[in-house]
Write a protein that holds these residues in place. Structure first.
Motif, PDB file in Angstrom:
ATOM      1  N   ARG A 141       0.750  -1.200  -0.021  1.00  0.00           N
ATOM      2  CA  ARG A 141       0.041   0.008  -0.116  1.00  0.00           C
ATOM      3  C   ARG A 141       0.951   1.172   0.181  1.00  0.00           C
ATOM      4  O   ARG A 141       1.894   1.276   1.013  1.00  0.00           O
ATOM      5  CB  ARG A 141      -0.856  -0.087   1.258  1.00  0.00           C
ATOM      6  N   THR A 142       0.811   2.025  -1.066  1.00  0.00           N
ATOM      7  CA  THR A 142       1.858   3.261  -1.127  1.00  0.00           C
ATOM      8  C   THR A 142       0.865   4.322  -1.556  1.00  0.00           C
ATOM      9  O   THR A 142      -0.146   4.118  -2.610  1.00  0.00           O
ATOM     10  CB  THR A 142       2.775   3.014  -2.346  1.00  0.00           C
ATOM     11  N   ASP A 143       0.615   5.362  -0.817  1.00  0.00           N
ATOM     12  CA  ASP A 143       0.017   6.620  -1.135  1.00  0.00           C
ATOM     13  C   ASP A 143      -1.706   6.081  -1.097  1.00  0.00           C
ATOM     14  O   ASP A 143      -2.192   6.630  -2.083  1.00  0.00           O
ATOM     15  CB  ASP A 143       0.274   7.283  -2.338  1.00  0.00           C
ATOM     16  N   GLY A 144      -2.070   5.334  -0.393  1.00  0.00           N
ATOM     17  CA  GLY A 144      -3.479   4.732  -0.357  1.00  0.00           C
ATOM     18  C   GLY A 144      -3.566   3.381  -1.517  1.00  0.00           C
ATOM     19  O   GLY A 144      -4.924   3.263  -1.481  1.00  0.00           O
ATOM     20  N   ARG A 145      -2.960   3.265  -2.398  1.00  0.00           N
ATOM     21  CA  ARG A 145      -3.107   2.402  -3.752  1.00  0.00           C
ATOM     22  C   ARG A 145      -2.505   1.147  -3.496  1.00  0.00           C
ATOM     23  O   ARG A 145      -1.211   1.063  -2.871  1.00  0.00           O
ATOM     24  CB  ARG A 145      -2.755   3.050  -4.781  1.00  0.00           C
ATOM     25  N   MET A 146      -3.210  -0.100  -3.557  1.00  0.00           N
ATOM     26  CA  MET A 146      -2.412  -1.293  -3.469  1.00  0.00           C
ATOM     27  C   MET A 146      -1.917  -1.758  -4.798  1.00  0.00           C
ATOM     28  O   MET A 146      -2.449  -1.456  -5.864  1.00  0.00           O
ATOM     29  CB  MET A 146      -3.637  -2.258  -3.041  1.00  0.00           C
ATOM     30  N   LYS A 147      -0.620  -1.966  -4.688  1.00  0.00           N
ATOM     31  CA  LYS A 147      -0.121  -2.758  -6.089  1.00  0.00           C
ATOM     32  C   LYS A 147       0.965  -3.878  -5.729  1.00  0.00           C
ATOM     33  O   LYS A 147       1.421  -3.886  -4.639  1.00  0.00           O
ATOM     34  CB  LYS A 147       0.665  -1.843  -6.753  1.00  0.00           C
ATOM     35  N   PRO A 148       0.850  -4.874  -6.405  1.00  0.00           N
ATOM     36  CA  PRO A 148       1.659  -6.029  -6.318  1.00  0.00           C
ATOM     37  C   PRO A 148       3.267  -5.690  -6.372  1.00  0.00           C
ATOM     38  O   PRO A 148       3.655  -4.746  -7.069  1.00  0.00           O
ATOM     39  CB  PRO A 148       1.432  -7.117  -7.455  1.00  0.00           C
ATOM     40  N   ILE A 149       4.064  -6.567  -5.590  1.00  0.00           N
ATOM     41  CA  ILE A 149       5.483  -6.215  -5.526  1.00  0.00           C
ATOM     42  C   ILE A 149       6.062  -6.634  -7.066  1.00  0.00           C
ATOM     43  O   ILE A 149       5.594  -7.666  -7.419  1.00  0.00           O
ATOM     44  CB  ILE A 149       6.168  -7.088  -4.533  1.00  0.00           C
ATOM     45  N   ASP A 150       6.801  -5.858  -7.723  1.00  0.00           N
ATOM     46  CA  ASP A 150       7.146  -6.138  -9.082  1.00  0.00           C
ATOM     47  C   ASP A 150       8.023  -7.340  -9.090  1.00  0.00           C
ATOM     48  O   ASP A 150       8.780  -7.740  -8.185  1.00  0.00           O
ATOM     49  CB  ASP A 150       7.945  -5.001  -9.525  1.00  0.00           C
ATOM     50  N   GLY A 151       7.418  -8.410  -9.853  1.00  0.00           N
ATOM     51  CA  GLY A 151       8.426  -9.600 -10.097  1.00  0.00           C
ATOM     52  C   GLY A 151       8.224 -10.631  -9.073  1.00  0.00           C
ATOM     53  O   GLY A 151       8.452 -11.704  -9.145  1.00  0.00           O
ATOM     54  N   ALA A 152       7.092 -10.318  -8.114  1.00  0.00           N
ATOM     55  CA  ALA A 152       6.697 -11.310  -7.097  1.00  0.00           C
ATOM     56  C   ALA A 152       5.698 -12.484  -7.738  1.00  0.00           C
ATOM     57  O   ALA A 152       4.687 -11.963  -8.207  1.00  0.00           O
ATOM     58  CB  ALA A 152       6.241 -10.692  -5.775  1.00  0.00           C
ATOM     59  N   SER A 153       5.926 -13.577  -7.162  1.00  0.00           N
ATOM     60  CA  SER A 153       4.866 -14.541  -7.712  1.00  0.00           C
ATOM     61  C   SER A 153       3.841 -14.430  -6.387  1.00  0.00           C
ATOM     62  O   SER A 153       4.074 -14.295  -5.332  1.00  0.00           O
ATOM     63  CB  SER A 153       5.620 -15.861  -7.681  1.00  0.00           C
ATOM     64  N   PRO A 154       2.570 -15.274  -6.743  1.00  0.00           N
ATOM     65  CA  PRO A 154       1.632 -15.522  -5.838  1.00  0.00           C
ATOM     66  C   PRO A 154       2.164 -16.403  -4.672  1.00  0.00           C
ATOM     67  O   PRO A 154       3.104 -17.308  -4.992  1.00  0.00           O
ATOM     68  CB  PRO A 154       0.544 -16.367  -6.518  1.00  0.00           C
ATOM     69  N   LEU A 155       1.814 -16.071  -3.393  1.00  0.00           N
ATOM     70  CA  LEU A 155       2.553 -16.791  -2.392  1.00  0.00           C
ATOM     71  C   LEU A 155       1.668 -18.091  -2.096  1.00  0.00           C
ATOM     72  O   LEU A 155       0.364 -17.900  -1.891  1.00  0.00           O
ATOM     73  CB  LEU A 155       2.629 -15.743  -1.093  1.00  0.00           C
ATOM     74  N   PRO A 156       2.010 -19.306  -1.854  1.00  0.00           N
ATOM     75  CA  PRO A 156       0.939 -20.439  -1.348  1.00  0.00           C
ATOM     76  C   PRO A 156       0.615 -20.283  -0.179  1.00  0.00           C
ATOM     77  O   PRO A 156       1.359 -19.369   0.736  1.00  0.00           O
ATOM     78  CB  PRO A 156       2.088 -21.392  -1.511  1.00  0.00           C
ATOM     79  N   ALA A 157      -0.596 -20.564   0.162  1.00  0.00           N
ATOM     80  CA  ALA A 157      -1.199 -20.295   1.641  1.00  0.00           C
ATOM     81  C   ALA A 157      -0.299 -20.935   2.612  1.00  0.00           C
ATOM     82  O   ALA A 157      -0.154 -20.208   3.665  1.00  0.00           O
ATOM     83  CB  ALA A 157      -2.604 -20.839   1.505  1.00  0.00           C
ATOM     84  N   GLU A 158       0.311 -21.849   2.477  1.00  0.00           N
ATOM     85  CA  GLU A 158       0.994 -22.671   3.454  1.00  0.00           C
ATOM     86  C   GLU A 158       2.390 -21.669   3.603  1.00  0.00           C
ATOM     87  O   GLU A 158       2.797 -21.780   4.812  1.00  0.00           O
ATOM     88  CB  GLU A 158       1.643 -24.078   2.876  1.00  0.00           C
ATOM     89  N   ARG A 159       2.726 -21.008   2.744  1.00  0.00           N
ATOM     90  CA  ARG A 159       4.096 -20.311   2.922  1.00  0.00           C
ATOM     91  C   ARG A 159       3.734 -19.135   3.654  1.00  0.00           C
ATOM     92  O   ARG A 159       4.703 -18.626   4.431  1.00  0.00           O
ATOM     93  CB  ARG A 159       4.683 -19.884   1.516  1.00  0.00           C
ATOM     94  N   VAL A 160       2.678 -18.466   3.555  1.00  0.00           N
ATOM     95  CA  VAL A 160       2.101 -17.307   4.379  1.00  0.00           C
ATOM     96  C   VAL A 160       1.897 -17.648   5.933  1.00  0.00           C
ATOM     97  O   VAL A 160       2.659 -16.952   6.688  1.00  0.00           O
ATOM     98  CB  VAL A 160       0.861 -16.594   3.880  1.00  0.00           C
TER      99      VAL A 160
END
Length: 143
Positions: free
Chosen positions: A71-90
């Motif tokens: 969240r930057t300046d109130g806007r959500m955006k994905p981290i550049d180059g990041a893959s979806p995280l598996p639920a187990e990893r979170v």
């Protein structure tokens, strides 16, 4: 944050295959582009927090099945180059930063607030929660 094959040729922008490695075009101005597979390195929570601080984000949101979001300046955006995280990893990331007493509290209440200090990066206020049978986390950067 990724393992990449480099050649003497120029590297073109990456295209993400959502279920696997990144396809990166490699080729010169007048040559036919060829593609190499680029496998992202596993992201640790400390690395994600560093990305949040370096980008000036106020919050880092982690949810299984989604890429890490800033969240930057109130806007959500994905981290550049990041893959979806598996639920187990979170879930594992959350478990690793909890004390034994905090783990017990989380098992009983399915929600936990804590603070976490990352050496060389900064301090974070962390909310760990369980939603739709998955663990999620929101980390607020403390300036």
């Amino acid at each position: 944050m990724e393992s990449v094959f480099r050649s003497s040729e120029r590297t073109l922008p990456a295209r993400r295959n959502q279920t696997g490695p990144i396809l990166r075009g490699v080729g010169g101005k007048h040559s036919d582009a060829s593609f190499v597979l680029v496998y992202p390195l596993p992201m640790e929570l400390k690395d994600l927090c560093r990305s949040a601080v370096e980008s000036g984000a106020s919050d880092l949101h982690l949810k299984g099945g989604s890429p890490p979001m800033l969240r930057t300046d109130g806007r959500m955006k994905p981290i550049d180059g990041a893959s979806p995280l598996p639920a187990e990893r979170v879930g594992k990331m959350a478990w690793e930063i909890m004390t034994p007493a905090q783990r017990e509290r989380f098992k009983n209440q399915f929600e936990l607030d804590l603070s976490w200090n990352v050496d060389g990066v900064g301090r974070f206020r962390v909310n760990v929660f369980r939603q739709r049978h998955k663990v999620g986390m929101v980390l607020r950067v403390i300036p």
